[in-house]
Design a protein around this motif. Sequence first.
Motif, short mmCIF file in Angstrom:
data_model
loop_
_atom_site.label_atom_id
_atom_site.label_comp_id
_atom_site.label_asym_id
_atom_site.label_seq_id
_atom_site.Cartn_x
_atom_site.Cartn_y
_atom_site.Cartn_z
N THR A 1 0.83 -1.20 0.00
CA THR A 1 0.00 0.00 0.00
C THR A 1 0.87 1.26 0.00
O THR A 1 2.05 1.22 0.35
CB THR A 1 -0.92 0.05 1.23
N LEU A 2 0.25 2.37 -0.37
CA LEU A 2 0.97 3.64 -0.35
C LEU A 2 1.39 3.99 1.07
O LEU A 2 2.51 4.48 1.29
CB LEU A 2 0.08 4.75 -0.93
N ASP B 1 -4.03 3.15 -5.62
CA ASP B 1 -4.23 2.92 -4.19
C ASP B 1 -5.23 3.96 -3.69
O ASP B 1 -5.19 5.11 -4.12
CB ASP B 1 -2.89 3.05 -3.46
N PRO B 2 -6.13 3.58 -2.79
CA PRO B 2 -7.15 4.53 -2.31
C PRO B 2 -6.58 5.79 -1.68
O PRO B 2 -7.24 6.83 -1.62
CB PRO B 2 -7.96 3.72 -1.28
N ASP B 3 -5.34 5.72 -1.18
CA ASP B 3 -4.73 6.88 -0.52
C ASP B 3 -4.03 7.83 -1.50
O ASP B 3 -3.52 8.87 -1.09
CB ASP B 3 -3.72 6.42 0.53
N VAL B 4 -4.00 7.48 -2.78
CA VAL B 4 -3.39 8.37 -3.78
C VAL B 4 -4.33 9.54 -4.03
O VAL B 4 -5.48 9.34 -4.43
CB VAL B 4 -3.13 7.62 -5.11
N PRO B 5 -3.90 10.79 -3.77
CA PRO B 5 -4.77 11.95 -4.04
C PRO B 5 -5.00 12.08 -5.54
O PRO B 5 -4.09 12.43 -6.28
CB PRO B 5 -3.96 13.13 -3.49
N LEU C 1 7.83 8.70 -4.72
CA LEU C 1 7.53 9.31 -6.02
C LEU C 1 6.65 8.36 -6.83
O LEU C 1 7.06 7.23 -7.13
CB LEU C 1 8.81 9.62 -6.78
N LEU C 2 5.45 8.80 -7.17
CA LEU C 2 4.53 8.00 -7.97
C LEU C 2 4.72 8.35 -9.44
O LEU C 2 4.57 9.51 -9.83
CB LEU C 2 3.08 8.27 -7.55
#
Length: 480
Positions: A110-111, A354-358, A122-123
């Motif tokens: 996960t993030l 990932d759900p936490d990616v803004p 870094l994404l």
Amino acid sequence: MKHQLLRLGYYSNRHHLLSWRRISSVASSPKICIVGSGPASFYAAQHLIKTLPQSEVDIYEQLPVPFGLVRFGVAPDHPEVKNVINTFTKTASSPNLRFVGNVSLGQDVTLQELKNAYHAVLLAYGADEDREFGLEGESLGNVLSARRFVGWYNGLPRDKNFSVNLDVEEVVILGQGNVALDVARILLTPIDKLKSTDITAHALDALSRSRVRCVRLIGRRGPLQVAFTIKELREMLKLPGCVTVCNQQDFESVRSVIPELERPRRRLTELLCTAAESSPSGPVDENLKQFHLMFYRSPLSFHPSSGAPHMVGSVKLGVNQLDHKQQAVPTGTTETVPCGLILRSIGYRSTQADPDVPFDSGRGHVLNTKGVVQPGLYTAGWLATGPMGVILSTMSQAFGVGKAIETDLRSGRVDMSQTKPGYAAVSKLLQDRGVTTVSWSDWERIDAVERNRGELVGKPREKIVDVQEMLAVSIGAGGT
């Protein structure tokens, strides 16, 4: 003056050294991870390794093989563009960099777990979905994604079973960017020219049996608004056994504005005008393949073939004109173009891995300001900007994000007081979850097998298109 400059240089270097000592004194080394291994990832890594020599940079990649868009997006007949892989390989040889393949963000890790393990994340995992029109008949057979067609002939594992029927004579490509032009060129290139490229074996076989004779590249605006570049157009115009066809009326007002254009657009427009002037005014030699550039047209609906009602047989187009803002507006006039294959090439979208990616779901990219999401979290490449530009522009953007990470680590915007575990922690998580990872040396085994297989058939490489086979080869258990 000279002494002043020397003093400035001294203080600048001293400030650089002191800021680095601040980092070194509070943490053993900056731990940085990059998600994705395409051009943006390697360029950012290159900057970080150079400017933060004590840093540890780990690149996580969803597939067992690196290079992203360079491997899976660049056309097989453009080997010179792929030479950038040599630069990336040199970066990967640094003792500061670790490649970890076959790891999916949001599935295997996960993030939040990455943020716990690293000072900076870094994404840069790219854009892997395409935009759709949402029009009537879009679900008909052979109305397909150009992105998936590219993945099919370039060996992207998820597109290995992509179903495309090339037993047709007329093709419509909707969009006028470089991807659209690449697809048109591959469809019209003599098969003997493709045999010496790294195109996949399954695509080469299908293209050798193709009946495609005519490709129409359709855009909603005019010649002044095309998104492809001059290199791709020049290649298309020089394609052997193929004639380019344009409507002269589309160019009536174009010549007069050429002097006002900036140089790149001016040269491209001049070449387009030359192509239009050379366009045949009467019937085309039936022994030649045809490439049609069509402007001021938007698809309205897709219609089935009379002989095969589940397959596409034509597209209804609306005729446009440009308003004062150079936007396409419908005139109310329509026309129907016959075709047995439609390839949609109207842009890519990124996904929220990932759900936490803004994430901005409307625009399809990560929310950011010049690559900075928040201190400690960054984004680069098409995930940051949307699908725009070429490798050179991606390089510039990625270097800028690398600089932003460096600045945040040095300035204290990122808390460096805590020693982060980095790969040691993530490796344990992956091991506990039964995830098989691929190292750089594992990739080199895959690379060697692909090259050896290619040499046997006169190609640079024969790409492995199955993930399980990649994993087997990576440990020396399959292939020669």
